[in-house]
Scaffold this motif. Structure first.
Motif, PDB file in Angstrom:
ATOM      1  N   GLU A 137       0.698  -1.427   0.023  1.00  0.00           N
ATOM      2  CA  GLU A 137       0.124   0.133  -0.138  1.00  0.00           C
ATOM      3  C   GLU A 137       1.096   1.238  -0.099  1.00  0.00           C
ATOM      4  N   LEU A 173       1.931   1.581  -3.051  1.00  0.00           N
ATOM      5  CA  LEU A 173       1.252   2.489  -4.356  1.00  0.00           C
ATOM      6  C   LEU A 173       0.475   3.111  -4.267  1.00  0.00           C
ATOM      7  N   LEU A 215       0.278   5.328  -7.889  1.00  0.00           N
ATOM      8  CA  LEU A 215      -0.992   5.847  -8.647  1.00  0.00           C
ATOM      9  C   LEU A 215      -1.350   7.141  -8.836  1.00  0.00           C
ATOM     10  N   TRP A 270      -6.151  -2.963  -4.520  1.00  0.00           N
ATOM     11  CA  TRP A 270      -5.746  -1.585  -5.469  1.00  0.00           C
ATOM     12  C   TRP A 270      -6.909  -0.875  -5.006  1.00  0.00           C
TER      13      TRP A 270
END
Length: 453
Positions: free
Chosen positions: A122, A125, A129, A147
């Motif tokens: 996480e 990400l 992202l 996600w």
């Protein structure tokens, strides 16, 4: 003397098709024996090592770290990437025989395990992202639960406005009745602004009842081509207590009386365009009921010079942006009222106000010295003289839009070339501007954008 083993003694143990050797208890003669399958000579099933050479036996199943490599690319089988994301180490596999369920937990090969840890990290990400567009984020949120959990954080959707059409707000049940769609996914992402297209009073009420953040969390609403009436407008502004920005475009069913009954002092930004019932009295309601208004955008064909005198002294301090688009009835007299009522404007648009002349521009230049953006596009009466007023008095101006000012010539560009703060200049469809005039602009070191067409 050195004992040399014959080639037959160096052979590895015979292995059956499943990769395992059945090893019964040792015989008295010290030689092991293998099982004899049907149709196979017994000589071929003897162990290939004598008792003098230690046998290499596989460890018992309880000590084997089982490694399963899944290659499920056939039709109807999950893709390897999806099985990799969803497999949980230590979790018993469903569908196996009871005897196999007692095996130790599955472990992934190190490269695959590392890859799985990375794609589900996480922290990683949260940084990765950010580099995707809004449309790409919507697709990536469907990859897996992790996600989606990361992408559904409100920080990834700041500044994004969902557009909801009236026909998309309902689902048809098997019974033939309509049910309002769930807006929970929008609430998880914390959307604070919405654009609603073609909605009615009932649709507005359903939206308020079904969106968890509608009462306090929604800051901006845009209604386009909608049939909202005075009653619907009043309910919306009363229920949505956090609303600060309102846009009404192509809404022809509300009246000026509806504005008087519904406008709330918490509104700081208002945009009204292509609404046929908006005239001078609507401006009076806006000026009286919105003392904290900082931005007003108005496209109304029936607004006259009188409306420009309705702005109060309080709005003279708070309002910094005024956009008047295609207000055909406003003349230089309306400009006089405006510059005295709103002296602190930093952005002004008179686009399409076709009755404005050079004298009106002179009033703007002399009284609105804080202007940073000025839009005079589609003002056919503007000439080079107006550009001289702008160059002499508006020393903080950074953006100037002169599209369709057909009377501007190369002389006017010579005046603009002296402006040291100008960064953006729009001269599209100025048919009298020639190459010679553009040469005046070469010395403007602050100019970053020049638009010609």
């Amino acid at each position: 003397m050195l004992n040399m083993s014959s080639p037959s003694e160096l052979k590895s143990p015979c292995v059956t098709r499943n990769g395992m050797v059945k090893l019964p208890p040792s015989q008295p003669n010290g030689l092991g024996s293998a099982s004899i399958t049907k149709g196979t000579p017994a000589a071929k099933n003897r162990l290939c090592q004598s008792s003098s050479v230690p046998s290499i036996l596989p460890p018992p199943p309880s000590s084997l770290p089982y490694q399963h490599h899944h290659h499920l690319d056939g039709p109807g089988l999950p893709h390897p990437a999806s099985s990799l994301l969803d497999m949980e180490p230590g979790k018993p596999l469903v569908g196996l025989k009871p005897s196999l369920r007692q095996l130790p937990p599955l472990t992934l090969p190190k490269p695959l395990l590392l890859e799985r840890q990375l794609v589900l990290d996480e922290k990683l990400l949260n940084q990765l992202l950010w580099y995707f567009t809004t449309a790409e984020k919507c697709m990536l949120a469907q990859v897996c639960k992790t996600w989606r959990k990361v992408l559904y954080q409100p920080k990834f959707w700041e500044g994004v406005t969902p557009i909801l059409h009236a026909k998309e707000l309902y689902t048809l049940l098997p019974s033939g009745e309509k049910e309002f769609v769930s807006l929970q996914a929008f609430a998880l992402r914390g959307f604070q602004s919405f654009c609603l297209v073609g909605v009615s009073d009932l649709d507005i009420c359903e939206f308020i009842d079904n969106y968890p953040l509608s009462k306090k969390g929604v800051r901006s609403v845009s209604l386009k081509r909608s049939t909202i009436t005075d009653a619907g407008l009043e309910v919306m502004l009363e229920q949505m207590q956090g609303l600060m920005h309102l846009e009404l475009s192509g809404c022809n069913d509300f009246t000026e009386a509806g504005l008087w009954s519904s406008l709330n002092a918490r509104l700081t930004s208002l945009s009204v365009s292509d609404c046929i019932n908006v005239a001078d009295d609507a401006i009076a309601a806006i000026s009286q009921l919105l003392p904290n208004l900082s931005e007003l955008s108005l496209q109304a064909y029936h607004v006259t010079d009188t409306a420009m005198a309705y702005f109060t002294a309080k709005q003279g301090y708070t309002t910094h942006t005024l956009r008047l688009h295609s207000c055909w009835e406003i003349t230089n007299h309306g400009v006089v009222n405006m510059v005295h009522s709103l002296p602190n404007l930093t952005a002004l648009s008179l686009s399409g106000c076709s009755k404005i002349t050079d004298d009106g521009v002179e009033l703007v230049a002399e009284n609105l010295r804080k202007l940073r953006s000025l839009d005079l596009s589609w003002c056919p009466r503007i000439t080079d003289m107006a550009l001289e007023y702008i160059a002499c008095d508006l020393h903080k101006l950074e953006e100037l839009v002169l599209d369709r000012c057909v009377r501007i010539t190369d002389t006017g560009l010579g005046y603009l070339s002296t402006m040291s703060s100008l960064r953006s200049l729009y001269l599209r469809w100025c048919c009298q501007v020639q190459d010679f005039g553009l040469q005046h602009l070469f010395g403007m070191r602050s100019l970053r954008l020049l638009s010609l067409a």
